[in-house]
Enzyme design. Structure first.
Site, mmCIF file in Angstrom:
data_model
loop_
_atom_site.group_PDB
_atom_site.id
_atom_site.type_symbol
_atom_site.label_atom_id
_atom_site.label_comp_id
_atom_site.label_asym_id
_atom_site.label_seq_id
_atom_site.Cartn_x
_atom_site.Cartn_y
_atom_site.Cartn_z
ATOM 1 N N HIS A 13 43.702 -93.731 -54.028
ATOM 2 C CA HIS A 13 44.184 -94.545 -55.165
ATOM 3 C C HIS A 13 43.467 -95.884 -55.095
ATOM 4 O O HIS A 13 43.819 -96.751 -54.303
ATOM 5 C CB HIS A 13 45.694 -94.757 -55.087
ATOM 6 C CG HIS A 13 46.258 -95.519 -56.243
ATOM 7 N ND1 HIS A 13 47.449 -95.172 -56.833
ATOM 8 C CD2 HIS A 13 45.825 -96.594 -56.946
ATOM 9 C CE1 HIS A 13 47.719 -96.001 -57.830
ATOM 10 N NE2 HIS A 13 46.730 -96.884 -57.897
ATOM 11 N N HIS A 15 41.383 -99.126 -57.402
ATOM 12 C CA HIS A 15 40.958 -99.801 -58.629
ATOM 13 C C HIS A 15 39.613 -100.487 -58.365
ATOM 14 O O HIS A 15 39.498 -101.328 -57.471
ATOM 15 C CB HIS A 15 41.986 -100.851 -59.062
ATOM 16 C CG HIS A 15 43.309 -100.270 -59.429
ATOM 17 N ND1 HIS A 15 43.598 -99.836 -60.699
ATOM 18 C CD2 HIS A 15 44.427 -100.031 -58.681
ATOM 19 C CE1 HIS A 15 44.836 -99.356 -60.737
ATOM 20 N NE2 HIS A 15 45.350 -99.460 -59.525
ATOM 21 N N LEU A 16 38.627 -100.134 -59.164
ATOM 22 C CA LEU A 16 37.302 -100.748 -59.046
ATOM 23 C C LEU A 16 36.966 -101.644 -60.222
ATOM 24 O O LEU A 16 35.980 -102.379 -60.177
ATOM 25 C CB LEU A 16 36.228 -99.657 -58.920
ATOM 26 C CG LEU A 16 36.187 -98.909 -57.596
ATOM 27 C CD1 LEU A 16 35.179 -97.775 -57.655
ATOM 28 C CD2 LEU A 16 35.866 -99.854 -56.443
ATOM 29 N N ASN A 41 42.443 -97.103 -65.576
ATOM 30 C CA ASN A 41 43.099 -98.077 -66.465
ATOM 31 C C ASN A 41 42.197 -99.273 -66.761
ATOM 32 O O ASN A 41 42.539 -100.432 -66.503
ATOM 33 C CB ASN A 41 44.442 -98.532 -65.900
ATOM 34 C CG ASN A 41 44.341 -99.178 -64.530
ATOM 35 O OD1 ASN A 41 43.449 -98.839 -63.737
ATOM 36 N ND2 ASN A 41 45.251 -100.082 -64.228
ATOM 37 N N LYS A 99 45.895 -89.282 -64.609
ATOM 38 C CA LYS A 99 46.825 -90.345 -64.224
ATOM 39 C C LYS A 99 47.867 -90.568 -65.309
ATOM 40 O O LYS A 99 47.540 -90.793 -66.470
ATOM 41 C CB LYS A 99 46.055 -91.647 -63.973
ATOM 42 C CG LYS A 99 46.931 -92.849 -63.606
ATOM 43 C CD LYS A 99 47.688 -92.618 -62.298
ATOM 44 C CE LYS A 99 48.590 -93.805 -61.964
ATOM 45 N NZ LYS A 99 47.865 -94.849 -61.231
ATOM 46 N N HIS A 136 52.319 -92.910 -61.676
ATOM 47 C CA HIS A 136 52.898 -94.231 -61.385
ATOM 48 C C HIS A 136 54.393 -94.097 -61.644
ATOM 49 O O HIS A 136 54.838 -94.032 -62.785
ATOM 50 C CB HIS A 136 52.285 -95.309 -62.288
ATOM 51 C CG HIS A 136 52.840 -96.678 -62.005
ATOM 52 N ND1 HIS A 136 52.103 -97.661 -61.386
ATOM 53 C CD2 HIS A 136 54.066 -97.221 -62.246
ATOM 54 C CE1 HIS A 136 52.845 -98.751 -61.252
ATOM 55 N NE2 HIS A 136 54.044 -98.499 -61.768
ATOM 56 N N HIS A 174 51.719 -94.488 -54.498
ATOM 57 C CA HIS A 174 52.242 -95.729 -53.926
ATOM 58 C C HIS A 174 53.773 -95.753 -53.878
ATOM 59 O O HIS A 174 54.414 -96.635 -54.433
ATOM 60 C CB HIS A 174 51.697 -96.961 -54.646
ATOM 61 C CG HIS A 174 51.704 -96.921 -56.139
ATOM 62 N ND1 HIS A 174 52.795 -96.534 -56.885
ATOM 63 C CD2 HIS A 174 50.733 -97.245 -57.046
ATOM 64 C CE1 HIS A 174 52.504 -96.618 -58.176
ATOM 65 N NE2 HIS A 174 51.257 -97.040 -58.291
ATOM 66 N N LEU A 219 52.761 -104.129 -58.080
ATOM 67 C CA LEU A 219 53.641 -103.154 -58.725
ATOM 68 C C LEU A 219 53.239 -101.758 -58.273
ATOM 69 O O LEU A 219 52.041 -101.429 -58.335
ATOM 70 C CB LEU A 219 53.570 -103.265 -60.256
ATOM 71 C CG LEU A 219 54.231 -104.496 -60.869
ATOM 72 C CD1 LEU A 219 53.963 -104.555 -62.374
ATOM 73 C CD2 LEU A 219 55.740 -104.493 -60.614
ATOM 74 N N ASP A 247 45.737 -98.451 -53.362
ATOM 75 C CA ASP A 247 46.046 -99.191 -54.588
ATOM 76 C C ASP A 247 45.428 -100.585 -54.520
ATOM 77 O O ASP A 247 45.973 -101.543 -55.057
ATOM 78 C CB ASP A 247 47.548 -99.271 -54.832
ATOM 79 C CG ASP A 247 47.915 -99.738 -56.239
ATOM 80 O OD1 ASP A 247 47.027 -99.685 -57.126
ATOM 81 O OD2 ASP A 247 49.066 -100.158 -56.448
ATOM 82 N N HIS A 251 42.060 -108.827 -58.698
ATOM 83 C CA HIS A 251 42.200 -109.747 -59.823
ATOM 84 C C HIS A 251 41.594 -111.068 -59.385
ATOM 85 O O HIS A 251 41.759 -111.484 -58.227
ATOM 86 C CB HIS A 251 43.665 -109.984 -60.193
ATOM 87 C CG HIS A 251 44.381 -108.778 -60.706
ATOM 88 N ND1 HIS A 251 44.229 -108.317 -61.992
ATOM 89 C CD2 HIS A 251 45.269 -107.939 -60.106
ATOM 90 C CE1 HIS A 251 44.998 -107.239 -62.165
ATOM 91 N NE2 HIS A 251 45.625 -106.993 -61.039
ATOM 92 N N ALA A 263 49.703 -108.346 -61.157
ATOM 93 C CA ALA A 263 50.185 -107.578 -60.011
ATOM 94 C C ALA A 263 49.021 -106.897 -59.313
ATOM 95 O O ALA A 263 48.172 -106.298 -59.958
ATOM 96 C CB ALA A 263 51.202 -106.540 -60.471
#
Length: 346
Positions: A13, A15-16, A41, A99, A136, A174, A219, A247, A251, A263
């Protein structure tokens, strides 16, 4: 034990993001991980097979020189997702999962699902072809307390979906509660659960006591201490249903350190060192390989990596940059709040 070698781990899991942020954070994952399930996302989200192929190409183009890394692509489930497109993307080997975001549950989830009856056809097709659904697991009902949203989701959404779709393979992503651990353990081998690095370290006091810590806000939000302890017991147990999904969610600092901060915890840089610390504390260092390198591939029906990663404990505390500088701006690396003496040796 002061040294452990395991198959090169995977992140189930991750995020890139895209663009300058992608280029800035990707090297932090490729340093230790061989593969990762990449979250879809983006803005706009990755909905079709063609969009997933284009995103994969952008990731591969951003790889650091000499890096060996395979992005495992996912599709973002919407109420208009085409089951045939999902099947074609999976059949080509491009897409490894779909997802599910309840609309409004987390970052860039507004295109997610509101009416679960509208995605029933996609879920039935996924059950037919064996494609996992990554979930999620939080309800978005404002009447439900944010600390209860995972437990309510399991009861009112996840379990009904699974009962209505026999054979659907699901990853509870998660998980943050004892409720999640208990539900995962009560089900068959068509249900897996990922656990993040930061949820093994944080409880809600870490976010709030002594002042708000924006870089600990994520989150699903960290819960009470007894939930954290349940997660640690599950992650370190060696049970096949539990595996690593960081996860890790970058940011830029201005969007974290503001009146309405984003988050996400960015843990790609130091996850393996932190996990070695946690597993040693629990007296379960021998089970780190199962959690980080073996259980995930087996659930996703992929081979365990043949390359290896060695972790070594020394008398000198490990160090890592406080921030990663990206073309999009600075990203703060997760700080566990205690010294770590494990080092990753490539």
């Amino acid at each position: 034990m002061t040294r452990i070698t395991l198959p090169r781990p995977d992140d189930w899991h991750l995020h890139l993001r895209d663009g300058a942020m992608l280029s800035g954070v990707l090297p932090e994952t490729t340093r230790h991980f061989a593969r990762a399930i990449v979250m879809p996302n983006l803005v706009p989200p990755v909905v079709t097979g063609a969009e997933a192929a284009a995103y994969r190409d952008r990731i591969l183009a951003a790889l650091p020189e000499g890096a060996v890394f395979e992005p495992l692509m996912t599709l973002y489930l919407t109420e208009t997702t085409d089951p045939a497109d999902v099947a074609a993307a999976a059949g080509s080997g491009l897409v490894k999962a779909v997802k599910l975001y309840p609309a409004g549950a987390t970052t860039n989830s507004h295109s997610g699902v509101r009416d679960f009856d509208k995605v029933r056809g996609v879920l039935e097709k996924m059950a037919e072809i064996g494609l996992p659904l990554c979930v999620h697991g939080e309800v978005v009902d404002p009447a439900v307390d944010i600390f209860d949203r995972e437990a309510v989701f399991i009861e009112t959404v996840l379990d009904p979906i699974r009962r209505a779709t026999p054979g659907l393979r699901v990853v509870m992503e998660h998980i943050t509660t004892k409720d999640g651990v208990d539900y995962a353990r009560s089900q068959g081998d068509d249900l897996g659960a990922t656990i993040t690095t930061h949820h093994l370290i944080l409880n809600r006091n870490h976010i709030l006591v002594g002042g708000i810590k924006p870089h600990y806000y994520c989150l699903p939000v960290a819960k009470r201490e007894h939930h954290r302890l349940a997660l640690r017991e599950a992650a370190t147990s060696g049970e096949a249903r539990f595996f690593l999904g960081t996860d890790s969610a970058p940011h830029v600092d201005p969007l974290k350190e503001c009146a309405c901060g984003c988050a996400g915890c960015f843990t790609a840089t130091n996850t393996m060192q932190l996990l070695a610390h946690v597993f040693e504390e629990e007296g379960k260092l021998a089970n780190l390989s199962a959690f980080a390198a073996e259980n995930g591939p087996r659930f996703y029906r992929l081979p365990v990596n043949t390359a290896t990663l060695t972790l070594e404990k020394t008398a000198t505390a490990a160090t890592w940059p406080a921030k990663i500088e990206t073309g999009a701006g600075p990203v703060t690396v997760f700080d566990p709040g205690f010294p770590v003496f494990w080092h990753a040796i490539d």
